[in-house]
Design an enzyme around this catalytic site. Structure first.
Site, mmCIF file in Angstrom:
data_model
loop_
_atom_site.group_PDB
_atom_site.id
_atom_site.type_symbol
_atom_site.label_atom_id
_atom_site.label_comp_id
_atom_site.label_asym_id
_atom_site.label_seq_id
_atom_site.Cartn_x
_atom_site.Cartn_y
_atom_site.Cartn_z
ATOM 1 N N GLU A 86 0.887 -1.270 0.093
ATOM 2 C CA GLU A 86 -0.043 0.044 0.063
ATOM 3 C C GLU A 86 0.814 1.539 0.075
ATOM 4 O O GLU A 86 0.895 1.997 0.931
ATOM 5 C CB GLU A 86 -0.756 0.212 1.224
ATOM 6 C CG GLU A 86 -1.683 -1.130 1.318
ATOM 7 C CD GLU A 86 -2.164 -1.327 2.875
ATOM 8 O OE1 GLU A 86 -1.782 -0.798 3.782
ATOM 9 O OE2 GLU A 86 -3.142 -2.195 3.164
ATOM 10 N N PRO A 87 1.474 1.445 -1.297
ATOM 11 C CA PRO A 87 2.395 2.622 -1.107
ATOM 12 C C PRO A 87 1.631 4.092 -1.255
ATOM 13 O O PRO A 87 0.817 4.200 -2.060
ATOM 14 C CB PRO A 87 3.392 2.675 -2.341
ATOM 15 C CG PRO A 87 2.429 1.584 -3.196
ATOM 16 C CD PRO A 87 1.441 0.700 -2.249
ATOM 17 N N ARG A 103 3.627 19.372 7.266
ATOM 18 C CA ARG A 103 4.663 18.458 7.453
ATOM 19 C C ARG A 103 5.611 18.894 8.400
ATOM 20 O O ARG A 103 6.158 18.170 9.310
ATOM 21 C CB ARG A 103 5.058 17.423 6.350
ATOM 22 C CG ARG A 103 3.896 16.681 5.725
ATOM 23 C CD ARG A 103 4.441 15.798 4.579
ATOM 24 N NE ARG A 103 4.975 14.635 5.322
ATOM 25 C CZ ARG A 103 6.412 14.344 5.112
ATOM 26 N NH1 ARG A 103 6.939 15.520 4.734
ATOM 27 N NH2 ARG A 103 6.812 13.324 5.764
ATOM 28 N N CYS A 152 -0.565 33.161 11.938
ATOM 29 C CA CYS A 152 -0.476 33.712 13.481
ATOM 30 C C CYS A 152 -0.318 32.445 14.324
ATOM 31 O O CYS A 152 -1.198 31.949 15.098
ATOM 32 C CB CYS A 152 -1.312 34.651 13.759
ATOM 33 S SG CYS A 152 -1.260 36.360 12.771
ATOM 34 N N GLU A 153 0.951 31.688 14.204
ATOM 35 C CA GLU A 153 1.133 30.497 15.211
ATOM 36 C C GLU A 153 2.460 30.053 14.944
ATOM 37 O O GLU A 153 3.082 30.703 13.786
ATOM 38 C CB GLU A 153 0.055 29.465 14.761
ATOM 39 C CG GLU A 153 -0.822 28.755 15.600
ATOM 40 C CD GLU A 153 -0.216 28.209 16.822
ATOM 41 O OE1 GLU A 153 1.013 28.051 16.701
ATOM 42 O OE2 GLU A 153 -0.760 27.930 17.848
ATOM 43 N N TYR A 163 0.490 14.066 1.496
ATOM 44 C CA TYR A 163 0.287 14.761 2.799
ATOM 45 C C TYR A 163 0.868 16.333 2.613
ATOM 46 O O TYR A 163 1.161 16.900 3.782
ATOM 47 C CB TYR A 163 0.936 14.154 3.925
ATOM 48 C CG TYR A 163 0.768 12.525 3.887
ATOM 49 C CD1 TYR A 163 -0.336 11.957 4.050
ATOM 50 C CD2 TYR A 163 2.135 11.714 3.442
ATOM 51 C CE1 TYR A 163 -0.463 10.548 4.141
ATOM 52 C CE2 TYR A 163 1.685 10.322 3.398
ATOM 53 C CZ TYR A 163 0.632 9.641 3.663
ATOM 54 O OH TYR A 163 0.532 8.244 3.744
#
Ligand code: PLP
Length: 404
Positions: free
Chosen positions: A263-264, A302, A332-333, A360
């Site tokens: 399952e790549p 990521r 703003c984080e 992702y």
């Protein structure tokens, strides 16, 4: 020759479609798929693209056209895969902690089902008995993977049924007459050491005797691709050769011929993706020089979530002198893509590209800070196609109900 889009082409796309922009290169996906097919050509291997990495319908259609299957983790991914044209028998549904009704819905759609806890196994067996075959997801307790968050084989993991519960699984299977055609394991992501897969295969071989109807062993994924320029890639060719020997011995000993499924996710789509952003501000502080770009963890999380490395290049000034930058977003984080990265001198307005942005990337994006999700472009046969429009202001209000 490895497929790669040129700087000039990425700049052209950024000018045409605006930034931030995700760009995917179809032929790179094919190159990766062909590598897998070649590496495992001596065994009866099937590949199910783990589509949670990137679910744009065009990417799904392209993967289907290559002849791969697809691995889905939600009923909506199953529906997307069907819409993309996958045959139900080429769809594998591998959910975790979902409502039993979702599993029944997947059964009604005729897809392969991977069951990962005893409660559901029992409910499924009681309801459907031998009428619908299932695969069982096991936790072989092999520690592997790039970091704890993406490792799934450890004892605290919520995934799979522990192999130490084999007696209980057997009781449920026997008393409900379940037909178990597959056993599955997925120990984590970004596994460099092929020994992990071989160890997993040995564990799987050992338990095959418990399941007389077995047709396949699913080894999940975890194939690593390089993120840093000198990173290794999982050596699939050596793995393929060693697995061919292992299967031959297994067949000789047991007389059983099994398929092997993989399952790549990342392996197929990570390197096909480029994320192009524009530098808004170059800001010198007493401690560092920040390159502030028109994106943030709302588009590519990521680096912040996994401390993942994404290679960055200044494609607008490839011959400029190299300087050290901290690349940050506009959210703003805490929103740092990279500390102390050597880049060709960054000027306000320059385009930076993040590599390995296919897996992702867009898929984990959000509208945090009421910012708009980027557009997506697919390059196929050297032609660019817009495959998702950039969000518009109205999209922020789309499902909101004004009551005041
Ligand atoms: C996420 C996932 C994969 C894919 O992992 P990659 O590291 O992207 O290859 C495969 N199988 C299952 C069950 C998954 O949850």
């Amino acid at each position: 020759m490895s497929q790669q889009l040129s700087r000039e082409f990425l700049i052209q796309l950024a000018n045409e479609y605006g930034t931030p922009l995700y760009v995917y290169h179809a032929e790179k996906i094919k190159e990766q798929y062909d590598k897998l097919k070649g590496a495992f050509g001596k065994i009866n291997a099937r590949f199910y693209y783990a589509c949670k990495a990137l679910t744009n319908i065009n990417v799904l259609k392209y993967v289907n056209s290559l002849g791969a299957g697809v691995d889905c983790v939600s009923i909506y991914e199953v529906k997307l895969a069907l819409k993309a044209g996958f045959d139900p028998k080429n769809i594998l549904y591998t959910p975790n902690c979902v409502d039993f009704q979702e599993i029944v819905a997947a059964k009604d759609l005729g897809v392969n089902i991977n069951i990962d806890n005893i409660s559901i196994l029992e409910q499924f067996g009681n309801k459907f008995g031998s009428s619908y075959p299932v695969c069982i997801r096991l936790n072989p307790h092999i520690m592997a993977g790039g970091n704890f968050k993406i490792s799934t084989g450890h004892v605290d993991s919520k995934f799979g049924i522990s192999i130490h519960q084999m007696r209980h699984i057997e009781r449920v299977v026997k008393s409900t007459k379940l037909k178990v055609t597959g056993v599955h394991m997925h120990t984590g992501s970004e596994i460099k050491d092929i020994g992990v897969f071989l160890e997993g295969l040995d564990v799987m071989f050992e338990i095959t005797s418990h399941f007389p109807d077995l047709e396949f062993i699913d080894l999940g994924s975890g194939f690593k691709v390089p993120y840093q320029p000198d990173d290794p890639e999982t050596d699939v060719n050596t793995l393929g050769q060693k697995m061919a020997v292992a299967f031959k011995n297994f067949e000789k000993e047991t007389g059983k011929k099994l398929q092997v499924w993989f399952e790549p996710g990342k392996y197929l789509v990570s390197q096909c993706g480029y994320f192009v952003v524009k530098t808004n501000v170059v800001k010198q502080t007493p401690a560092t020089v920040f390159a502030g770009v028109n994106s943030g963890f709302n588009h590519l999380i990521r680096p912040m979530f996994y401390e993942a490395y994404h290679h960055i290049e200044n494609i607008s000034n490839p011959n400029g002198p190299e300087r050290i930058y901290t690349v940050v977003g506009n959210i703003c984080e805490t929103d740092t893509f990279a500390w102390d990265r050597k880049l060709h001198e960054v000027r306000e307005g320059d385009y930076l590209v993040f590599y390995n942005a296919g897996a992702y990337g867009f898929e984990m994006s959000s509208n945090f800070n009421s910012r708009l999700k980027p557009a997506e472009v697919l390059v196929k046969d050297s032609k660019a196609h817009l495959i998702r429009k950039r969000d518009e202001f109205e999209d922020l209000l789309k499902n909101q109900i004004e009551v005041l």
